[in-house]
Scaffold this motif. Structure first.
Motif, PDB file in Angstrom:
ATOM      1  N   GLN A  26      30.923  40.538  28.423  1.00 48.54           N
ATOM      2  CA  GLN A  26      32.211  40.507  29.123  1.00 48.54           C
ATOM      3  C   GLN A  26      31.938  40.193  30.587  1.00 48.54           C
ATOM      4  O   GLN A  26      30.948  40.647  31.157  1.00 48.54           O
ATOM      5  N   ALA A  27      32.796  39.400  31.179  1.00 50.32           N
ATOM      6  CA  ALA A  27      32.588  38.972  32.566  1.00 50.32           C
ATOM      7  C   ALA A  27      33.507  39.723  33.523  1.00 50.32           C
ATOM      8  O   ALA A  27      34.602  40.138  33.158  1.00 50.32           O
ATOM      9  N   HIS A  28      33.024  39.889  34.746  1.00 47.28           N
ATOM     10  CA  HIS A  28      33.876  40.395  35.818  1.00 47.28           C
ATOM     11  C   HIS A  28      33.729  39.463  37.007  1.00 47.28           C
ATOM     12  O   HIS A  28      32.616  39.143  37.429  1.00 47.28           O
ATOM     13  N   PHE A  29      34.845  38.994  37.530  1.00 47.43           N
ATOM     14  CA  PHE A  29      34.843  38.110  38.691  1.00 47.43           C
ATOM     15  C   PHE A  29      35.377  38.871  39.895  1.00 47.43           C
ATOM     16  O   PHE A  29      36.463  39.466  39.827  1.00 47.43           O
ATOM     17  N   ASP A  30      34.621  38.881  40.972  1.00 51.38           N
ATOM     18  CA  ASP A  30      35.027  39.548  42.205  1.00 51.38           C
ATOM     19  C   ASP A  30      35.541  38.491  43.192  1.00 51.38           C
ATOM     20  O   ASP A  30      34.764  37.742  43.772  1.00 51.38           O
ATOM     21  N   TYR A  31      36.857  38.441  43.339  1.00 47.68           N
ATOM     22  CA  TYR A  31      37.472  37.450  44.220  1.00 47.68           C
ATOM     23  C   TYR A  31      37.786  38.016  45.605  1.00 47.68           C
ATOM     24  O   TYR A  31      38.448  37.369  46.412  1.00 47.68           O
ATOM     25  N   SER A  32      37.314  39.230  45.895  1.00 54.48           N
ATOM     26  CA  SER A  32      37.711  39.899  47.129  1.00 54.48           C
ATOM     27  C   SER A  32      37.313  39.116  48.379  1.00 54.48           C
ATOM     28  O   SER A  32      38.122  38.951  49.307  1.00 54.48           O
ATOM     29  N   GLN A  33      36.098  38.617  48.434  1.00 55.28           N
ATOM     30  CA  GLN A  33      35.660  37.873  49.617  1.00 55.28           C
ATOM     31  C   GLN A  33      36.375  36.530  49.738  1.00 55.28           C
ATOM     32  O   GLN A  33      36.717  36.105  50.843  1.00 55.28           O
ATOM     33  N   ALA A  52      38.750  35.496  52.872  1.00 51.66           N
ATOM     34  CA  ALA A  52      38.543  34.280  53.656  1.00 51.66           C
ATOM     35  C   ALA A  52      39.829  33.491  53.819  1.00 51.66           C
ATOM     36  O   ALA A  52      40.020  32.761  54.794  1.00 51.66           O
ATOM     37  N   GLU A  53      40.731  33.666  52.861  1.00 53.91           N
ATOM     38  CA  GLU A  53      42.027  32.985  52.920  1.00 53.91           C
ATOM     39  C   GLU A  53      43.094  33.845  53.587  1.00 53.91           C
ATOM     40  O   GLU A  53      44.261  33.452  53.654  1.00 53.91           O
TER      41      GLU A  53
END
Length: 311
Positions: A182-189, A193-194
């Motif tokens: 199972q994958a976990h994507f950390d989009y916090s950074q 940045a946006e």
């Protein structure tokens, strides 16, 4: 837009029995969707070619031969409902629900005496796979069901293949990839940045754990690992039962998550033989004819006995 957002959410929340090599390709698509970047002309052209190719193959495979063999194609990434990523790229997808419906139709068809599952799949979501495998095992009591990796039966597809009465692989084919991830994507950074700061409003202690807007904390990771472990146990049990081996042999051998070529797979008892699709069909036809001949002989002998009894 809504479709891609739903697909991203589905990808992040689903345990996968899918070849890990496919993760890079899937991740690239996820990244493009997340940034709302349009696909290039080349990508779209490739998608169109893939769609035409796989549809032609499915139509060619979905048939009933003169010998009463129903060929059911199991091609592409496995999902439970619908064809989620049919318009993305590569081999497309196959629904376990739709496949089960085709299986039931073949079982109900009196002109069908045997069923051949033609597999070419890297695996997919774990959802619906155990149920489909159990249905195939139960169906074997009604009609012989043969599976062949032509040319790939990996992960969830291997799980399904093991449920057939006999399981073969083509000479250049591959099987295996026994495992779950199972994958976990950390989009916090990326969001920071946006200039975007998500705020999650929730109720329930663990309702939003593992969300993609923050790094994965140890407790959430441990829970995700427990889910993966549970599915891996179910996967291992199904393979062990289907291949008639101990669970330890599945976990400590059979590639240990790797995909194996035909010879190595046969050596480790992951398949029953190495044959082409045409050779498999010919063997099935010969068995059907031999069975019909034996049945005819028995009927003839019974008729002779009845005639003698009446004299």
């Amino acid at each position: 837009m809504m479709k891609t957002e739903l697909l991203i959410a589905e990808f992040l929340s689903t345990p996968w029995a899918l070849m890990p090599e496919r993760l890079n390709a899937v991740s690239a698509v996820m990244a493009r969707w997340s940034s709302h970047a349009p696909a290039t002309t080349e990508v779209l052209a490739g998608i169109d070619v893939d769609k035409v190719t796989r549809e032609a193959r499915r139509q060619n495979a979905t048939s009933v031969s003169g010998g009463g063999i129903a060929v059911l194609p199991l091609y592409g990434v496995i999902t439970q409902r619908g064809n989620m990523i049919e318009d993305v790229s590569g081999p497309g997808s196959v629904s376990t629900q739709k496949f089960a419906a085709a299986l039931r139709q073949a079982l109900a068809d009196e002109s069908v005496s045997q069923i051949l599952i033609d597999i070419d799949s890297p695996g997919g979501s774990v959802y619906g796979v155990a149920e489909l495998a159990d249905e195939i095992v139960a169906a074997r009591a009604q009609k012989p069901i043969i599976a062949i990796a032509n040319s790939l039966a990996a992960s969830a597809a291997y799980w399904i293949g093991c449920s057939a009465s006999e399981f073969y692989v083509t000479p250049g084919g591959e099987v295996g990839s026994i495992g779950v991830w199972q994958a976990h994507f950390d989009y916090s950074q990326a969001l920071a940045a946006e200039g975007v700061t998500p705020t999650l409003i929730s109720a329930g202690t663990y309702k939003v754990e593992g969300n993609p807007y923050a790094p994965l904390d140890p407790e959430a990771q441990a829970f995700m690992q427990s889910r993966v472990d549970d599915y891996f146990l179910a996967f291992s049990k199904a393979v062990a039962k289907g291949r008639g081996v101990p669970i330890a042999q599945v976990r400590n051998g059979m590639g240990q998550g790797r995909v194996l070529g035909a010879d190595a797979a046969l050596e480790q008892n992951m398949v029953d033989g190495i044959v082409t699709l045409d050779e498999t069909i010919r063997k099935m036809l010969l068995k059907a004819r031999a069975k019909a001949k034996t049945k005819g002989s028995r009927i003839g002998l019974a008729a002779q006995r009845l005639a003698l009894a009446e004299l």
